[in-house]
Design a protein around this motif. Structure first.
Motif, PDB file in Angstrom:
ATOM      1  N   CYS A  19      56.263  89.712 -23.351  1.00 30.91           N
ATOM      2  CA  CYS A  19      56.945  89.592 -24.642  1.00 30.91           C
ATOM      3  C   CYS A  19      58.383  89.214 -24.363  1.00 30.91           C
ATOM      4  CB  CYS A  19      56.913  90.927 -25.383  1.00 30.91           C
ATOM      5  SG  CYS A  19      55.242  91.344 -25.876  1.00 30.91           S
ATOM      6  N   CYS A  23      58.779  95.020 -29.686  1.00 27.80           N
ATOM      7  CA  CYS A  23      58.872  95.520 -31.055  1.00 27.80           C
ATOM      8  C   CYS A  23      58.796  97.049 -30.995  1.00 27.80           C
ATOM      9  CB  CYS A  23      57.724  94.973 -31.893  1.00 27.80           C
ATOM     10  SG  CYS A  23      57.581  93.188 -31.709  1.00 27.80           S
ATOM     11  N   THR A  69      52.043  87.960 -25.650  1.00 28.90           N
ATOM     12  CA  THR A  69      52.408  86.739 -26.349  1.00 28.90           C
ATOM     13  C   THR A  69      51.838  85.501 -25.669  1.00 28.90           C
ATOM     14  OG1 THR A  69      54.510  87.912 -26.726  1.00 28.90           O
ATOM     15  CG2 THR A  69      54.404  85.634 -27.440  1.00 28.90           C
ATOM     16  N   GLU A 100      46.767  84.136 -29.960  1.00 22.86           N
ATOM     17  CA  GLU A 100      47.755  84.841 -30.768  1.00 22.86           C
ATOM     18  C   GLU A 100      49.109  84.181 -30.547  1.00 22.86           C
ATOM     19  OE1 GLU A 100      47.730  88.928 -29.523  1.00 22.86           O
ATOM     20  OE2 GLU A 100      45.948  89.401 -30.706  1.00 22.86           O
ATOM     21  N   ASN A 102      53.434  84.228 -31.726  1.00 26.01           N
ATOM     22  CA  ASN A 102      54.573  84.784 -32.461  1.00 26.01           C
ATOM     23  C   ASN A 102      55.217  83.630 -33.230  1.00 26.01           C
ATOM     24  OD1 ASN A 102      53.928  86.949 -30.741  1.00 26.01           O
ATOM     25  ND2 ASN A 102      55.994  87.734 -30.998  1.00 26.01           N
ATOM     26  N   ASP A 105      57.649  81.032 -31.748  1.00 27.83           N
ATOM     27  CA  ASP A 105      57.177  80.134 -30.682  1.00 27.83           C
ATOM     28  C   ASP A 105      56.525  78.877 -31.253  1.00 27.83           C
ATOM     29  OD1 ASP A 105      57.911  81.811 -28.613  1.00 27.83           O
ATOM     30  OD2 ASP A 105      55.991  82.878 -28.613  1.00 27.83           O
ATOM     31  N   GLY A 125      51.289  86.602 -35.620  1.00 24.74           N
ATOM     32  CA  GLY A 125      51.781  87.965 -35.886  1.00 24.74           C
ATOM     33  C   GLY A 125      53.007  87.903 -36.773  1.00 24.74           C
ATOM     34  N   GLN A 127      53.646  90.420 -39.572  1.00 23.53           N
ATOM     35  CA  GLN A 127      53.965  91.842 -39.859  1.00 23.53           C
ATOM     36  C   GLN A 127      54.636  91.999 -41.227  1.00 23.53           C
ATOM     37  OE1 GLN A 127      52.267  92.600 -37.569  1.00 23.53           O
ATOM     38  NE2 GLN A 127      52.854  91.567 -35.689  1.00 23.53           N
ATOM     39  N   ARG A 139      61.620  92.600 -34.572  1.00 25.01           N
ATOM     40  CA  ARG A 139      60.877  91.342 -34.461  1.00 25.01           C
ATOM     41  C   ARG A 139      61.851  90.215 -34.169  1.00 25.01           C
ATOM     42  NH1 ARG A 139      55.753  91.061 -33.411  1.00 25.01           N
ATOM     43  NH2 ARG A 139      55.450  89.159 -34.594  1.00 25.01           N
ATOM     44  N   ARG A 140      61.298  89.133 -33.598  1.00 22.87           N
ATOM     45  CA  ARG A 140      62.179  88.033 -33.183  1.00 22.87           C
ATOM     46  C   ARG A 140      62.394  87.010 -34.282  1.00 22.87           C
ATOM     47  NH1 ARG A 140      58.109  86.662 -28.668  1.00 22.87           N
ATOM     48  NH2 ARG A 140      58.756  84.542 -29.141  1.00 22.87           N
ATOM     49  N   HIS A 141      61.624  87.091 -35.353  1.00 25.09           N
ATOM     50  CA  HIS A 141      61.653  86.017 -36.358  1.00 25.09           C
ATOM     51  C   HIS A 141      62.124  86.527 -37.716  1.00 25.09           C
ATOM     52  CE1 HIS A 141      57.996  87.660 -38.224  1.00 25.09           C
ATOM     53  NE2 HIS A 141      57.692  88.006 -36.989  1.00 25.09           N
TER      54      HIS A 141
END
Ligand SMILES: C[S@@+](CC[C@H](N)C(=O)[O-])C[C@H]1O[C@@H](n2cnc3c(N)ncnc32)[C@H](O)[C@@H]1O
Ligand code: SF4
Length: 383
Positions: A19, A23, A69, A100, A102, A105, A125, A127, A139-141
């Motif tokens: 990752c 998270c 990821t 899967e 993220n 990406d 993903g 969420q 989270r990254r986004h």
């Protein structure tokens, strides 16, 4: 009887344990160690070769890259893994092949690079679409990035897209959850996995709760949120085919359905689990130990032979979570009349109180039963 069954169909799961950052709620085995990716890919390719007989030549119906990821990998890294899969296993032409991803990406370059790979399904993903929720759980986004990622995947030609959502995030209200669902349906995806947040011991989120830093969602609201989820899914033409999984007709996840039907699968990579009808095994949850073992031509795993009770427990647990329910004739054929009688005896109270529906040799959880599914399952287990 069960143990000697010839394996006809099977799945392959590849765990990509990386990752970019962690998270706060997640306790899956992953590391923030991008420098280890190339070595791990070499080891995954080797493990696919070393264990090529595990599934006894069964045809592969599903391949699933999970994580961690998988969308962290490059096209060349995916190609190397696919080469090993197609060399050592018989993959059906119509196999479901998922990865899967993220949201951040899923750039147009990345999606373009996957075009020549055999993927036909993507699981994103998300969420939540709410930026405050997303920040809080690290989270990254952003919400906008999440929606954009889905649209770009659609534009890139993916016709089978799933998204993950979590309800009951700290401070979330019913109104907040409703907004998430409305955002999800506006994207016209084919599949949604929606999980009630669990506070996994040892995670950062769990510690924040212990320190009183969070406003948690109470049990009653969690039940209401689940009720809203079911109602909205129905309104939008989605079938609730498992407690946490919803799809448009013909878009159930074949990979997960195979788990629930107890079909065999091989899990490749650190911490990945495998099942061959008679035993379960799980690889060591450490990239370094995993890689070192593969370098010596062995796989570092633990294994558990399944007793008849274990197999019955698994069967009951997975089938009762699905909308198809538990087929009592099948249970009897697999485990014998005594096991069927045990199951019926222990579930009787829940049938009488309408938590479980009993109709034509099938047991299904009712909406009320789903809320207490863990309690019901405990009653049915054999030790
Ligand atoms: C292991 S994650 C991999 C997906 C991908 N790495 C991502 O984060 O987008 C699979 C899914 O499990 C769910 N999940 C993980 N931990 C959870 C928790 N503690 N409570 C509820 N859902 C959880 C999330 O919805 C997540 O997308
Ligand atoms: S939810 Fe996904 S991105 Fe977040 S820590 Fe878990 S595996 Fe990594």
């Amino acid at each position: 009887m069960l143990n000697n069954k010839i394996l006809t169909m099977a799945g392959i799961y590849i765990h990509i344990p990386f990752c970019k950052k962690r998270c706060t709620y997640c306790d899956f085995y992953t590391e923030v160690a991008p420098q280890l990716i190339p070595t791990l890919i070499d080891s995954i390719v080797e493990e696919l070769r070393i264990r090529k007989d595990y599934l006894r030549n069964a045809s592969i119906q599903t391949i699933y890259f999970g994580g961690g990821t998988p969308s962290i990998l490059t096209k060349i890294q995916f190609e190397r893994i696919f080469d090993a899969i197609y060399t050592h296993y018989s993959v059906n032409n119509d196999a479901e092949i998922t990865f899967e991803a993220n949201p951040d990406d899923l750039t147009s370059d990345f999606l373009e690079s996957t075009r020549s790979l055999p993927f036909n399904r993507i699981s994103i993903g998300i969420q939540s679409f709410d930026d405050t929720d997303l920040k809080r759980i690290n989270r990254r986004h952003t919400g906008i990035q999440a929606a954009k990622a889905v649209k770009m995947a659609q534009k890139a030609g993916f016709r089978n897209i799933s998204i993950d959502l979590i309800y009951g995030l700290p401070f979330q209200t019913m109104e907040g959850w409703k907004k998430q669902l409305d955002s999800a349906f506006s994207l016209k995806v084919q599949h949604v996995s929606a999980y009630g947040l669990t506070y996994e011991e040892g995670t950062a989120l769990w510690k924040q709760r212990e320190n009183g830093e969070l406003k948690t969602v109470d049990d009653e609201t969690m039940i209401e949120m689940y009720g809203l989820l079911i109602a909205k899914m129905k309104q939008n033409g989605f079938e609730a085919y498992e407690i946490s999984n919803f799809s448009l007709p013909d878009f159930r996840s074949k990979h997960n359905t195979a788990y629930w039907k107890q079909e065999p699968y091989i899990g490749i990579g650190p911490s990945a689990h495998s099942y061959d009808l008679k035993s379960r095994q799980w690889n060591i949850a450490s990239i370094t130990k995993y890689v070192n073992a593969i370098a010596e031509n062995t796989v570092f795993f633990e294994r558990e032979e399944l007793t008849l009770n274990d197999q019955y427990n698994d069967f009951v647990m997975v089938s009762l979570r699905t909308s198809d329910g538990l087929d009592l004739s099948l249970l009897e054929a697999k485990f014998g009349a005594e096991y069927k009688a045990y199951c019926l005896k222990n579930i009787k109270t829940y049938i009488d109180t309408k938590k479980v529906d009993y109709f034509v040799e099938r047991l299904r959880l009712t909406a009320e039963g789903i809320q207490i599914s863990n309690l019901i399952l405990i009653e049915l287990m054999r030790v």
